[in-house]
Write a protein that holds these residues in place. Structure first.
Motif, PDB file in Angstrom:
ATOM      1  N   THR A  45       0.840  -1.187   0.000  1.00  0.00           N
ATOM      2  CA  THR A  45       0.000   0.000   0.000  1.00  0.00           C
ATOM      3  C   THR A  45       0.885   1.251   0.000  1.00  0.00           C
ATOM      4  O   THR A  45       1.806   1.350   0.816  1.00  0.00           O
ATOM      5  N   LEU A  46       0.614   2.165  -0.895  1.00  0.00           N
ATOM      6  CA  LEU A  46       1.425   3.382  -0.993  1.00  0.00           C
ATOM      7  C   LEU A  46       0.583   4.616  -0.704  1.00  0.00           C
ATOM      8  O   LEU A  46      -0.322   4.949  -1.474  1.00  0.00           O
ATOM      9  N   ILE A  47       0.904   5.281   0.399  1.00  0.00           N
ATOM     10  CA  ILE A  47       0.214   6.519   0.766  1.00  0.00           C
ATOM     11  C   ILE A  47       1.279   7.539   1.127  1.00  0.00           C
ATOM     12  O   ILE A  47       2.086   7.309   2.030  1.00  0.00           O
ATOM     13  N   GLN A  48       1.300   8.633   0.402  1.00  0.00           N
ATOM     14  CA  GLN A  48       2.335   9.634   0.648  1.00  0.00           C
ATOM     15  C   GLN A  48       1.852  10.994   0.169  1.00  0.00           C
ATOM     16  O   GLN A  48       1.323  11.094  -0.946  1.00  0.00           O
ATOM     17  N   GLY A  49       2.067  12.026   0.978  1.00  0.00           N
ATOM     18  CA  GLY A  49       1.787  13.401   0.568  1.00  0.00           C
ATOM     19  C   GLY A  49       0.330  13.770   0.686  1.00  0.00           C
ATOM     20  O   GLY A  49      -0.551  12.918   0.834  1.00  0.00           O
ATOM     21  N   HIS A  50       0.088  15.073   0.638  1.00  0.00           N
ATOM     22  CA  HIS A  50      -1.258  15.628   0.761  1.00  0.00           C
ATOM     23  C   HIS A  50      -1.362  16.862  -0.123  1.00  0.00           C
ATOM     24  O   HIS A  50      -0.364  17.403  -0.550  1.00  0.00           O
ATOM     25  N   GLY A  51      -2.578  17.293  -0.355  1.00  0.00           N
ATOM     26  CA  GLY A  51      -2.789  18.570  -1.024  1.00  0.00           C
ATOM     27  C   GLY A  51      -2.775  18.508  -2.532  1.00  0.00           C
ATOM     28  O   GLY A  51      -3.156  17.500  -3.128  1.00  0.00           O
ATOM     29  N   PRO A  52      -2.389  19.636  -3.146  1.00  0.00           N
ATOM     30  CA  PRO A  52      -2.517  19.765  -4.597  1.00  0.00           C
ATOM     31  C   PRO A  52      -1.701  18.710  -5.344  1.00  0.00           C
ATOM     32  O   PRO A  52      -0.621  18.332  -4.892  1.00  0.00           O
ATOM     33  N   LEU A  53      -2.238  18.321  -6.470  1.00  0.00           N
ATOM     34  CA  LEU A  53      -1.554  17.353  -7.332  1.00  0.00           C
ATOM     35  C   LEU A  53      -0.358  17.972  -8.041  1.00  0.00           C
ATOM     36  O   LEU A  53      -0.471  19.035  -8.652  1.00  0.00           O
ATOM     37  N   THR A  54       0.784  17.331  -7.900  1.00  0.00           N
ATOM     38  CA  THR A  54       1.925  17.636  -8.770  1.00  0.00           C
ATOM     39  C   THR A  54       2.214  16.366  -9.553  1.00  0.00           C
ATOM     40  O   THR A  54       2.807  15.417  -9.010  1.00  0.00           O
ATOM     41  N   PRO A  55       1.762  16.325 -10.813  1.00  0.00           N
ATOM     42  CA  PRO A  55       1.894  15.076 -11.566  1.00  0.00           C
ATOM     43  C   PRO A  55       3.327  14.543 -11.528  1.00  0.00           C
ATOM     44  O   PRO A  55       4.268  15.277 -11.816  1.00  0.00           O
ATOM     45  N   GLY A  56       3.460  13.312 -11.154  1.00  0.00           N
ATOM     46  CA  GLY A  56       4.775  12.688 -11.058  1.00  0.00           C
ATOM     47  C   GLY A  56       5.323  12.709  -9.638  1.00  0.00           C
ATOM     48  O   GLY A  56       6.236  11.949  -9.313  1.00  0.00           O
ATOM     49  N   LYS A  57       4.755  13.566  -8.798  1.00  0.00           N
ATOM     50  CA  LYS A  57       5.247  13.682  -7.418  1.00  0.00           C
ATOM     51  C   LYS A  57       4.232  13.102  -6.422  1.00  0.00           C
ATOM     52  O   LYS A  57       4.578  12.373  -5.510  1.00  0.00           O
ATOM     53  N   GLY A  58       2.994  13.471  -6.569  1.00  0.00           N
ATOM     54  CA  GLY A  58       1.997  12.994  -5.614  1.00  0.00           C
ATOM     55  C   GLY A  58       0.866  13.987  -5.507  1.00  0.00           C
ATOM     56  O   GLY A  58       0.750  14.873  -6.367  1.00  0.00           O
ATOM     57  N   PRO A  59      -0.015  13.865  -4.531  1.00  0.00           N
ATOM     58  CA  PRO A  59      -0.065  12.816  -3.510  1.00  0.00           C
ATOM     59  C   PRO A  59      -0.289  11.413  -4.095  1.00  0.00           C
ATOM     60  O   PRO A  59      -0.916  11.257  -5.150  1.00  0.00           O
ATOM     61  N   ILE A  60       0.216  10.444  -3.338  1.00  0.00           N
ATOM     62  CA  ILE A  60       0.157   9.040  -3.755  1.00  0.00           C
ATOM     63  C   ILE A  60      -0.889   8.286  -2.926  1.00  0.00           C
ATOM     64  O   ILE A  60      -0.837   8.317  -1.702  1.00  0.00           O
ATOM     65  N   ARG A  61      -1.819   7.691  -3.601  1.00  0.00           N
ATOM     66  CA  ARG A  61      -2.823   6.807  -2.965  1.00  0.00           C
ATOM     67  C   ARG A  61      -3.014   5.605  -3.887  1.00  0.00           C
ATOM     68  O   ARG A  61      -3.945   5.570  -4.717  1.00  0.00           O
ATOM     69  N   THR A  62      -2.111   4.681  -3.826  1.00  0.00           N
ATOM     70  CA  THR A  62      -2.206   3.550  -4.748  1.00  0.00           C
ATOM     71  C   THR A  62      -1.504   2.343  -4.138  1.00  0.00           C
ATOM     72  O   THR A  62      -1.183   2.352  -2.945  1.00  0.00           O
ATOM     73  N   VAL A 344      -8.625  10.809   1.802  1.00  0.00           N
ATOM     74  CA  VAL A 344      -8.441  12.104   1.155  1.00  0.00           C
ATOM     75  C   VAL A 344      -7.238  11.983   0.242  1.00  0.00           C
ATOM     76  O   VAL A 344      -6.174  11.519   0.670  1.00  0.00           O
ATOM     77  N   GLY A 345      -7.420  12.381  -1.004  1.00  0.00           N
ATOM     78  CA  GLY A 345      -6.331  12.212  -1.956  1.00  0.00           C
ATOM     79  C   GLY A 345      -5.890  13.516  -2.587  1.00  0.00           C
ATOM     80  O   GLY A 345      -6.012  14.591  -1.992  1.00  0.00           O
ATOM     81  N   ARG A 346      -5.392  13.427  -3.783  1.00  0.00           N
ATOM     82  CA  ARG A 346      -4.839  14.576  -4.524  1.00  0.00           C
ATOM     83  C   ARG A 346      -5.870  15.705  -4.624  1.00  0.00           C
ATOM     84  O   ARG A 346      -7.058  15.435  -4.811  1.00  0.00           O
ATOM     85  N   ASP A 347      -5.380  16.906  -4.524  1.00  0.00           N
ATOM     86  CA  ASP A 347      -6.240  18.094  -4.611  1.00  0.00           C
ATOM     87  C   ASP A 347      -7.344  18.080  -3.555  1.00  0.00           C
ATOM     88  O   ASP A 347      -8.397  18.708  -3.734  1.00  0.00           O
ATOM     89  N   GLY A 348      -7.106  17.374  -2.473  1.00  0.00           N
ATOM     90  CA  GLY A 348      -8.109  17.302  -1.423  1.00  0.00           C
ATOM     91  C   GLY A 348      -9.358  16.510  -1.786  1.00  0.00           C
ATOM     92  O   GLY A 348     -10.349  16.527  -1.057  1.00  0.00           O
ATOM     93  N   ASN A 349      -9.311  15.799  -2.889  1.00  0.00           N
ATOM     94  CA  ASN A 349     -10.463  14.961  -3.261  1.00  0.00           C
ATOM     95  C   ASN A 349     -10.750  13.940  -2.166  1.00  0.00           C
ATOM     96  O   ASN A 349      -9.837  13.288  -1.653  1.00  0.00           O
ATOM     97  N   ILE A 350     -12.016  13.838  -1.821  1.00  0.00           N
ATOM     98  CA  ILE A 350     -12.402  12.932  -0.740  1.00  0.00           C
ATOM     99  C   ILE A 350     -13.274  11.792  -1.265  1.00  0.00           C
ATOM    100  O   ILE A 350     -14.243  12.019  -1.984  1.00  0.00           O
ATOM    101  N   SER A 351     -12.917  10.582  -0.921  1.00  0.00           N
ATOM    102  CA  SER A 351     -13.793   9.441  -1.160  1.00  0.00           C
ATOM    103  C   SER A 351     -14.206   8.949   0.218  1.00  0.00           C
ATOM    104  O   SER A 351     -13.403   8.423   0.981  1.00  0.00           O
ATOM    105  N   GLU A 352     -15.464   9.153   0.530  1.00  0.00           N
ATOM    106  CA  GLU A 352     -15.933   8.860   1.878  1.00  0.00           C
ATOM    107  C   GLU A 352     -16.321   7.402   2.053  1.00  0.00           C
ATOM    108  O   GLU A 352     -16.961   6.813   1.186  1.00  0.00           O
ATOM    109  N   ALA A 353     -15.979   6.883   3.202  1.00  0.00           N
ATOM    110  CA  ALA A 353     -16.446   5.547   3.577  1.00  0.00           C
ATOM    111  C   ALA A 353     -17.944   5.597   3.770  1.00  0.00           C
ATOM    112  O   ALA A 353     -18.493   6.618   4.200  1.00  0.00           O
TER     113      ALA A 353
END
Lengths: 369, 369, 369, 369
Positions: A45-62, A344-353
């Motif tokens: 499981t890869l989870i790293q970083g928060h906030g705005p998307l920087t393509p190639g950098k993160g945030p990582i939710r995969t 909570v993922g890139r750009d603060g996008n939220i997928s709620e449980a």
């Protein structure tokens, strides 16, 4: 690696924990694909970083999830297998050969869409380490990789799943209980408006129907109107389709029933019926791929004769296995949603449980058990 | 009936009779599908009337051909089988179930396009006589019928093949030598500009490749540029494509090699490569259907257990069987044309036999053997 | 004929009559496949005799149902179409050509399994009457016939559906309201333990999703655990699977959305998801065949140019049509069971209608609407 | 890079240079796939090192070939496409989506088997550069990659084709004349016992048949008995099948005829018939994949309406295009062998070029022109 791996706390319930009993057959010990003896599952499981998307950098939710039919050398001891494509709007790798030769010669790996090739390449490397003759003294190897689009939460352009993550999923694969929800390849997925991920379930047929075990593992990321054992949870909670393009679902069915490719293709197909009962409708953007394999026998890479003995269920006997596959797939989907925590993922996008209390209340209103 | 059945005089040569040796493997004793032990073939040929077409009356130039995998009760003792559709512009009956269940439970019947349903109905009746429990105490039966459009010569609207003709083809089916050319279902067919019909051939693999026999029977009615073992006979004799719409070809491949449905599908597919070498190009109007079955085992209608033992060739060992199938199919097509006599049909339409002298001269020019 | 045709009294309710509202879209005026403008449906119902079975004599509980995409000459003005086979254990006729050429050139007929060839032959005759050039000055015709096994109630060996019954279904076909339940090809069918037959439903997409109409007609005869809009009716009433071998289902989807064969194949596939929600699990013995056609355009038999203009929905726009198809198929299945009256057939075999009062009570217990 | 790119000297002839005239239609200006207006082809050839194999180091005999339907943004302007799998024993990537959505949204890349994932990943990166919204504001992208096993000459385990090589093939792609033989993805391939590689050919239909152009590019690596326009070159020169396991062939067919996916699937299939005429028999180890696309129109990534206008050839008109495809594929295979120079690879393994003098002599013996 360590800092990027999330340890799921397993606080959320599975379907049976809150009294949801899907179907007519009984689950195996772990109610998981690993109830099929020999099958192992591993996640990275890869989870790293928060906030705005920087393509190639993160945030990582995969992440990546590995399903191993057995713990031996899959290239030397292949298993009978088949694949079925319900909606080909997806990028799974390796399915043609599975049907043509009727076997699977690597573990199955699941990951995000744009990462599928890198993960396939890592799997090739893994297989070559174990079988240094590949491509030199014998033929090449057919890596099997499935995927879903987790770009709503994840920097999918970054293709952050690397070789070491694949190897970790493969080496840490275990029998017994399986982590579900937002783990491995399911870290960044969403399904019918809620956070989802990996789900699993199993059934054991009564002895007079053969006594075989069937297990399903799903990676859910599709559009639909969530229905839980008949209750219209999605409609009641206002989660309506057509919001999210993309989607996709991967469904892996394992069984210890002796089956050839033709039989396994039929089994693989039935899983789509279980999905339908949860709200799946095969939206345009949903690439829906199904793989089934049998652990009842292994097929040697280099047979010593021109023929090979086999054994398989009769056509007539398959009906009960089909029904078991349908309900196992249904329950696996529900588990994939119940177990997944808000992410909570890139750009603060939220997928709620999904809210367990609200869901239980709806089930109670509908007398669903 | 008697007056309408033509006894072919068999004066025309087969390919090997005039020194044409196709491929690298050796044919079986009869160089026919019946070299696969147990296989029987029967024809009923219908020729009646001359001159202008009166739809429903004649002239009649058609028939039916039966291929029986064995002389037992096919419903009780099915054989492993598969079907492949190269061009679905045709009206074959029963092929879906063959692939789904992996078996064949009736003889295969070939006839003209518009007669296919009546012939299928006759086959149902035949099967019910032998198995009165069909549809009452057990499931129904899946009649398998292939067809070609013989409307250029035949009053095809008349659907002149009746139940008694089907039964005649079934009851007179024999092992050993097979009538070829304008007989049975091939009575009214044409191929690449010449009269054609039924053709057959076989190959026996060397012992170190398994020693299996493969036999092909074709019913040829397709468009193309006739090529005989490489020689451009069609071009030299001015027979150019696109003249005849319609067309179609039926190809039946039998083998005593132990194979399951997946393997047989692969075998069935290879036959199209043999056709290609004769000039076949899969024209729009050509419905091209392929069926393959194995006589190595039988599958009981009512198995006594939930599983069944089996044996099949390994994937690796199949290559030689594939090559044998290709060259057998090629030779069968050539035989279907060489053996067919000039036939005058409805409205005086003529389908001319290829001129053997001219053909041999061309082959000599091209040093073909 | 008259004495053998049952006039259904239409006392039993449809799903919406008892407050069952399936899905999110609204039905068309008649909530029937005939809401797709131009589509006609006709039945011929055969009921004759009682008591012990005398194969070939009766009792007769069968029929034929005709679905006409338009009331013109289908051979001259074909419609875009596709077919999908979920479980090939069935004897449908004509599906290969539909996919290969992407069109339907006859009405679709439904009947019992062993009657399929005779019905196909009658359809050929019907088409030749209207198009006397078939097989003479132009190619042949591809009759499309689907079937289910009604042998539990019907003397299926008798193949009692004759040419005149087929012609009656074709000539009496109407737009508007359709008879459902135990009529036409559904006279002798059973589904998930109850009497069933023909069912239909429709949906109209909102204007911003294209405003298209989709209609489904089903002929249900499959095994499963009846589920009504989520409520486990089958389980509550003790109707458990695996009792009846055989089975099968035919699903016809019509739409006025402009679609080519590729799109229609995708639409046809989605209907299986609707079936799954009613309890369908694709048992071994269930031959499950799906046909979809579009009425948005017609394709001339003899085009005047080498190319043809077209128009079709985009891939992206299809999702809403897919969802509509799923829920329409689901409701059609429920209607096919609700509308069917208890039928006593051969040997006194009884297929009971589902008890509406009990069903409504279960729905109320489950708060299903 | 520069030192590893071989400039082929083009001393070896194409089929027409030595008087071989295959088929009945005339080729286009370049007798190449690039005769289809807009199509571009680029190669990157990797040759490095000699002597014993050190897996991961070399010797290197491989490369990558790019086929671009047009020089615009393929993601934004997709082209209608279809794929056909004759023998699924191969690792091609991206073919499911091509058939499901009916389009191609990237160039097609060809390379060696174990390199397919890395090349797919490079193609994803290439597409994201041009379309930075991929996976963020829109869906992901479907890279299409084909492959053959060049492990007999090449250090295939090394996966030496890297991102920069893929980009080079893409950026240097040209219209007009194409390098054939041992270049690009064909650097390390062998076919029917001889060195082979990339081959191409084209045909232009007469105006009364539509006037369309069809072009084929092949990457040949399959087993068989080389046959040149009918002459048994393989048998005469003692090159017998079953020596080399592995194999495979990739066939790309381009046309400017207006076609939808259904039509293109039919076109793609016909190419296998051309291969059959050169000696191809579909050996077990040969993964045989076919892709066809049309340049007649483009499909916008984001349509502005729910429907899209189209135009396509009628079914009837396709026959001539089919025949043209068959002969174009046949000639492309012959070119792929004629143009390839003897190549010495890993462990001193030699794949010899066919001897042109001997071949011409055999053709003369057989009066082949």
């Amino acid at each position: 690696m360590n800092d990027s791996v999330r340890i799921t706390k397993d606080k959320r319930p599975r379907a049976r924990d809150i009294g949801i009993h899907i179907g007519v057959f009984s689950p195996g010990k772990y109610n998981a694909i690993t109830d099929v003896k020999g099958v192992l599952v591993g996640h990275c499981t890869l989870i790293q970083g928060h906030g705005p998307l920087t393509p190639g950098k993160g945030p990582i939710r995969t992440g990546v999830t590995a399903i191993l039919p057995h713990d031996g050398n899959m290239f030397k001891q292949k298993v009978p297998a088949a694949s079925f494509v319900f909606n080909g709007f997806g990028k799974s790798i390796g399915l043609h050969q599975v049907n043509e030769l009727g076997n699977l010669e690597t573990p199955i790996l699941l990951t995000n869409t744009l990462n599928a090739p890198i993960v396939a390449d890592a799997l090739i490397e893994w297989m070559m380490k174990e079988n240094p003759e590949i491509g030199i003294d014998t033929c090449t190897v057919n890596p099997v990789v499935g995927e879903i689009n987790d770009g709503f939460l994840n920097d999918i352009q970054g293709r952050h799943v690397k070789k070491e993550h694949v190897f970790e999923a493969l080496t840490t694969a275990q029998s017994g209980q399986i982590k579900e929800g937002a783990v491995g390849a399911g870290t960044g997925s969403s399904c019918m408006g809620w956070k989802s991920g990996i789900g699993t379930s199993s059934r054991v047929l009564p002895q007079d129907l053969g006594g075989f075990t069937v297990g399903v593992l799903v990676l859910t990321n599709f559009d639909g109107l969530l229905t839980v054992n008949g209750a219209p949870v999605g409609r009641k909670l206002g989660h309506i389709p057509f919001k999210d393009p993309g989607g996709s679902v991967m469904v892996i069915t394992a069984t210890d029933a002796p089956l050839y490719q033709r039989h396994l293709l039929r089994v693989a197909k039935r899983a789509v019926l279980g999905l339908a009962r949860t709200g799946f409708y095969g939206s345009n953007g949903s690439g829906d791929f199904f793989i089934a394999f049998s652990t009842a026998t292994t097929i040697p890479h280099e047979p010593t004769d021109v023929t090979l003995q086999g054994v398989a269920m009769t056509n007539d006997a398959l009906s009960s296995l089909f029904l078991a596959t349908v309900e196992t797939a249904e329950e696996a989907v529900i588990n994939s949603i119940l177990k997944a925590e808000t992410t909570v993922g890139r750009d603060g996008n939220i997928s709620e449980a999904v809210d367990i209390q609200k869901l239980v209340r709806i089930l109670r209103d509908y007398s669903i058990e």
